[in-house]
Enzyme design. Structure first.
Site, PDB file in Angstrom:
ATOM      1  N   GLY A   1       0.771  -1.252   0.000  1.00  0.00           N
ATOM      2  CA  GLY A   1       0.000   0.000   0.000  1.00  0.00           C
ATOM      3  C   GLY A   1       0.792   1.287   0.000  1.00  0.00           C
TER       4      GLY A   1
ATOM      5  CB  SER B   1       1.353   5.826   1.390  1.00  0.00           C
ATOM      6  OG  SER B   1       1.072   6.008   0.034  1.00  0.00           O
TER       7      SER B   1
ATOM      8  CB  VAL C   1      -4.267  -7.516  -4.042  1.00  0.00           C
ATOM      9  CG1 VAL C   1      -3.156  -7.107  -3.097  1.00  0.00           C
ATOM     10  CG2 VAL C   1      -5.299  -6.410  -4.210  1.00  0.00           C
TER      11      VAL C   1
ATOM     12  CB  ILE D   1      -4.678  -2.799  -0.200  1.00  0.00           C
ATOM     13  CG1 ILE D   1      -3.164  -3.006  -0.317  1.00  0.00           C
ATOM     14  CG2 ILE D   1      -5.357  -2.942  -1.556  1.00  0.00           C
ATOM     15  CD1 ILE D   1      -2.767  -4.417  -0.691  1.00  0.00           C
TER      16      ILE D   1
ATOM     17  CE1 TYR E   1     -13.807   5.751   3.680  1.00  0.00           C
ATOM     18  CE2 TYR E   1     -14.891   4.069   4.981  1.00  0.00           C
ATOM     19  CZ  TYR E   1     -13.754   4.582   4.407  1.00  0.00           C
ATOM     20  OH  TYR E   1     -12.557   3.931   4.552  1.00  0.00           O
TER      21      TYR E   1
ATOM     22  CE  LYS F   1     -10.871   0.894   4.895  1.00  0.00           C
ATOM     23  NZ  LYS F   1      -9.643   0.226   4.434  1.00  0.00           N
TER      24      LYS F   1
ATOM     25  CB  ILE G   1      -4.597  11.211   7.537  1.00  0.00           C
ATOM     26  CG1 ILE G   1      -3.312  12.018   7.378  1.00  0.00           C
ATOM     27  CG2 ILE G   1      -4.431   9.800   6.987  1.00  0.00           C
ATOM     28  CD1 ILE G   1      -2.169  11.513   8.269  1.00  0.00           C
TER      29      ILE G   1
ATOM     30  CB  THR H   1      -3.673   9.283   1.689  1.00  0.00           C
ATOM     31  OG1 THR H   1      -4.992   8.741   1.693  1.00  0.00           O
ATOM     32  CG2 THR H   1      -3.104   9.265   3.092  1.00  0.00           C
ATOM     33  CG  LEU H   2      -3.398   8.621  -4.783  1.00  0.00           C
ATOM     34  CD1 LEU H   2      -3.175   9.998  -5.394  1.00  0.00           C
ATOM     35  CD2 LEU H   2      -2.357   7.629  -5.336  1.00  0.00           C
ATOM     36  CB  ALA H   3      -6.787   5.951  -0.555  1.00  0.00           C
TER      37      ALA H   3
HETATM   38  P1  NAD Z   1      -2.894   5.500  -0.210  1.00  0.00           P
HETATM   39  O1  NAD Z   1      -3.576   5.934  -1.462  1.00  0.00           O
HETATM   40  O2  NAD Z   1      -1.539   6.012   0.037  1.00  0.00           O
HETATM   41  O3  NAD Z   1      -2.881   3.913  -0.111  1.00  0.00           O
HETATM   42  C1  NAD Z   1      -3.837   3.064  -0.719  1.00  0.00           C
HETATM   43  C2  NAD Z   1      -3.033   1.997  -1.411  1.00  0.00           C
HETATM   44  O4  NAD Z   1      -3.869   0.982  -1.966  1.00  0.00           O
HETATM   45  C3  NAD Z   1      -2.203   2.561  -2.574  1.00  0.00           C
HETATM   46  O5  NAD Z   1      -0.837   2.320  -2.351  1.00  0.00           O
HETATM   47  C4  NAD Z   1      -2.676   1.755  -3.757  1.00  0.00           C
HETATM   48  O6  NAD Z   1      -1.634   1.488  -4.684  1.00  0.00           O
HETATM   49  C5  NAD Z   1      -3.163   0.482  -3.069  1.00  0.00           C
HETATM   50  N1  NAD Z   1      -4.001  -0.310  -3.963  1.00  0.00           N
HETATM   51  C6  NAD Z   1      -5.166   0.056  -4.562  1.00  0.00           C
HETATM   52  N2  NAD Z   1      -5.586  -0.928  -5.386  1.00  0.00           N
HETATM   53  C7  NAD Z   1      -4.659  -1.933  -5.285  1.00  0.00           C
HETATM   54  C8  NAD Z   1      -4.525  -3.196  -5.892  1.00  0.00           C
HETATM   55  N3  NAD Z   1      -5.427  -3.656  -6.782  1.00  0.00           N
HETATM   56  N4  NAD Z   1      -3.451  -3.970  -5.576  1.00  0.00           N
HETATM   57  C9  NAD Z   1      -2.530  -3.550  -4.668  1.00  0.00           C
HETATM   58  N5  NAD Z   1      -2.608  -2.345  -4.048  1.00  0.00           N
HETATM   59  C10 NAD Z   1      -3.664  -1.547  -4.365  1.00  0.00           C
HETATM   60  O7  NAD Z   1      -3.886   5.950   0.972  1.00  0.00           O
HETATM   61  P2  NAD Z   1      -3.967   5.588   2.526  1.00  0.00           P
HETATM   62  O8  NAD Z   1      -5.010   6.515   3.041  1.00  0.00           O
HETATM   63  O9  NAD Z   1      -2.637   5.574   3.162  1.00  0.00           O
HETATM   64  O10 NAD Z   1      -4.621   4.137   2.518  1.00  0.00           O
HETATM   65  C11 NAD Z   1      -4.080   3.005   3.168  1.00  0.00           C
HETATM   66  C12 NAD Z   1      -5.189   2.281   3.921  1.00  0.00           C
HETATM   67  O11 NAD Z   1      -5.623   3.098   5.007  1.00  0.00           O
HETATM   68  C13 NAD Z   1      -6.435   1.982   3.089  1.00  0.00           C
HETATM   69  O12 NAD Z   1      -6.935   0.705   3.453  1.00  0.00           O
HETATM   70  C14 NAD Z   1      -7.402   3.060   3.556  1.00  0.00           C
HETATM   71  O13 NAD Z   1      -8.751   2.695   3.388  1.00  0.00           O
HETATM   72  C15 NAD Z   1      -7.034   3.108   5.024  1.00  0.00           C
HETATM   73  N6  NAD Z   1      -7.485   4.290   5.764  1.00  0.00           N
HETATM   74  C16 NAD Z   1      -7.296   5.551   5.263  1.00  0.00           C
HETATM   75  C17 NAD Z   1      -7.714   6.649   5.987  1.00  0.00           C
HETATM   76  C18 NAD Z   1      -7.508   8.063   5.478  1.00  0.00           C
HETATM   77  O14 NAD Z   1      -8.201   8.974   5.920  1.00  0.00           O
HETATM   78  N7  NAD Z   1      -6.576   8.265   4.564  1.00  0.00           N
HETATM   79  C19 NAD Z   1      -8.308   6.478   7.254  1.00  0.00           C
HETATM   80  C20 NAD Z   1      -8.466   5.180   7.751  1.00  0.00           C
HETATM   81  C21 NAD Z   1      -8.050   4.086   6.996  1.00  0.00           C
END
Ligand code: NAD
Length: 271
Positions: free
Chosen positions: A12, A18, A64, A91, A154, A161, A190, A192-194
């Site tokens: 991820g 990230s 994945v 991810i 969301y 989730k 926070i 991030t790209l996602a």
């Molecule tokens: P991010 O965009 O940096 O990370 C998401 C990652 O998922 C990316 O690296 C992307 O390449 C990967 N990904 C997507 N499709 C994929 C695939 N088919 N195969 C392999 N990898 C794949 O953003 P982030 O916010 O750091 O996200 C990381 C995790 O944290 C995620 O599960 C996200 O839901 C969770 N999260 C994020 C937040 C927030 O506010 N940013 C809060 C709570 C939880």
């Protein structure tokens, strides 16, 4: 050096925003060796320099949803390391067009794709990694409060989730007898790209900071510290847990008084 000698697969990492990157760096600083694949070819130019800066290995494409790439990654880890101590699942993916508006309008195609990438990947990673965790291990997933309560926009990601949180409990139950622990960190919002794909995310960040008991948003430092604990032997009796690292947001049931006054005044002024 809490993670001295441990071998940890970090998934991820997309860029230096990230959460996975903050956790990779923190684990490396604590003595771990890191494996750091990336999801698709266009991410290599960002991920490779980050990986090189901490001497991470297995910097290879691993989507994945691609079984051949998953086989290749785990084959390479087995051959070179022959062993794993930890895995970070960071991810998630969903069609941006469905992370706004109504959950009721989710398409079947996006529902399935979101669940496959964001949830089934944890099951698949865990099964594969557990074969290399011959002396026990720790698997950590990143989740969000939107799986526990509805959060505007969301939508299907919240449902994913919920399934991820539940998978953590079932996987913990399956693997506990092998000394493998499975937990999730429920991180506060926070940028991030996602997360930038979630409708109205910037406004949500501002409001969240005003609403948490700590009156601030979670930082990369906060989330990586919690991951360090979960990967280390300090958390040796913790499994099947969703650990909230959200400045207390999930423990509250009503907005703070300061916000209540502003909101009510706004409503009155609009009458
Ligand atoms: P991010 O965009 O940096 O990370 C998401 C990652 O998922 C990316 O690296 C992307 O390449 C990967 N990904 C997507 N499709 C994929 C695939 N088919 N195969 C392999 N990898 C794949 O953003 P982030 O916010 O750091 O996200 C990381 C995790 O944290 C995620 O599960 C996200 O839901 C969770 N999260 C994020 C937040 C927030 O506010 N940013 C809060 C709570 C939880």
């Amino acid at each position: 050096m809490l993670l001295s000698g441990k071998k940890i697969l970090i998934t991820g990492v997309a860029n230096d925003w990230s959460m996975a990157w903050a956790i990779a760096k923190r684990a490396h600083d604590a003595g771990a060796e890191i494996a750091m694949p990336y999801a698709m070819p266009n991410l290599e130019k960002r991920v490779r320099p980050l990986a090189e800066s901490i001497g991470a290995k297995f910097v290879q494409e691993c989507n994945v949803q691609n079984d051949a790439q998953m086989d290749a990654l785990f084959g390479a880890i087995e051959q070179e390391w022959g062993h794993l101590d930890g895995v970070l699942h960071a991810i998630a993916f969903s069609d941006k067009n469905e992370l706004t508006g109504r959950y009721a309008d989710t398409t079947r195609e996006n529902f399935k794709n979101t669940m496959d990438i964001s949830v089934y990947s944890l099951v698949d990673l865990t099964r594969r990694a557990s074969k290399l965790m011959d002396t026990g291990g720790s698997i950590v997933a990143l989740t969000y409060f939107g799986g526990e309560k509805s959060v505007p926009n969301y939508n299907v990601m919240g449902v994913a989730k919920s399934a991820l949180d539940s998978s953590v409990r079932y996987l913990a139950s399956d693997l506990g007898r092998d000394g493998i622990r499975v937990n999730a960190i429920s991180a506060g919002p926070i940028m991030t790209l996602a997360s930038s794909g979630v409708g109205g995310f910037k406004a949500m960040l501002r409001l969240n900071a005003e609403q948490t008991p700590l009156r601030r948003n979670m930082t990369l430092e906060d989330v990586s510290g919690a991951a360090l604990y979960l990967f280390s032997d300090l958390s040796s009796a913790v499994t099947g847990e969703v650990h909230h690292v959200d400045c207390g947001y999930s423990s509250t049931g009503m907005i703070p008084n300061e916000l209540k006054d502003i909101l009510l005044k706004g409503l009155d002024d609009n009458k």
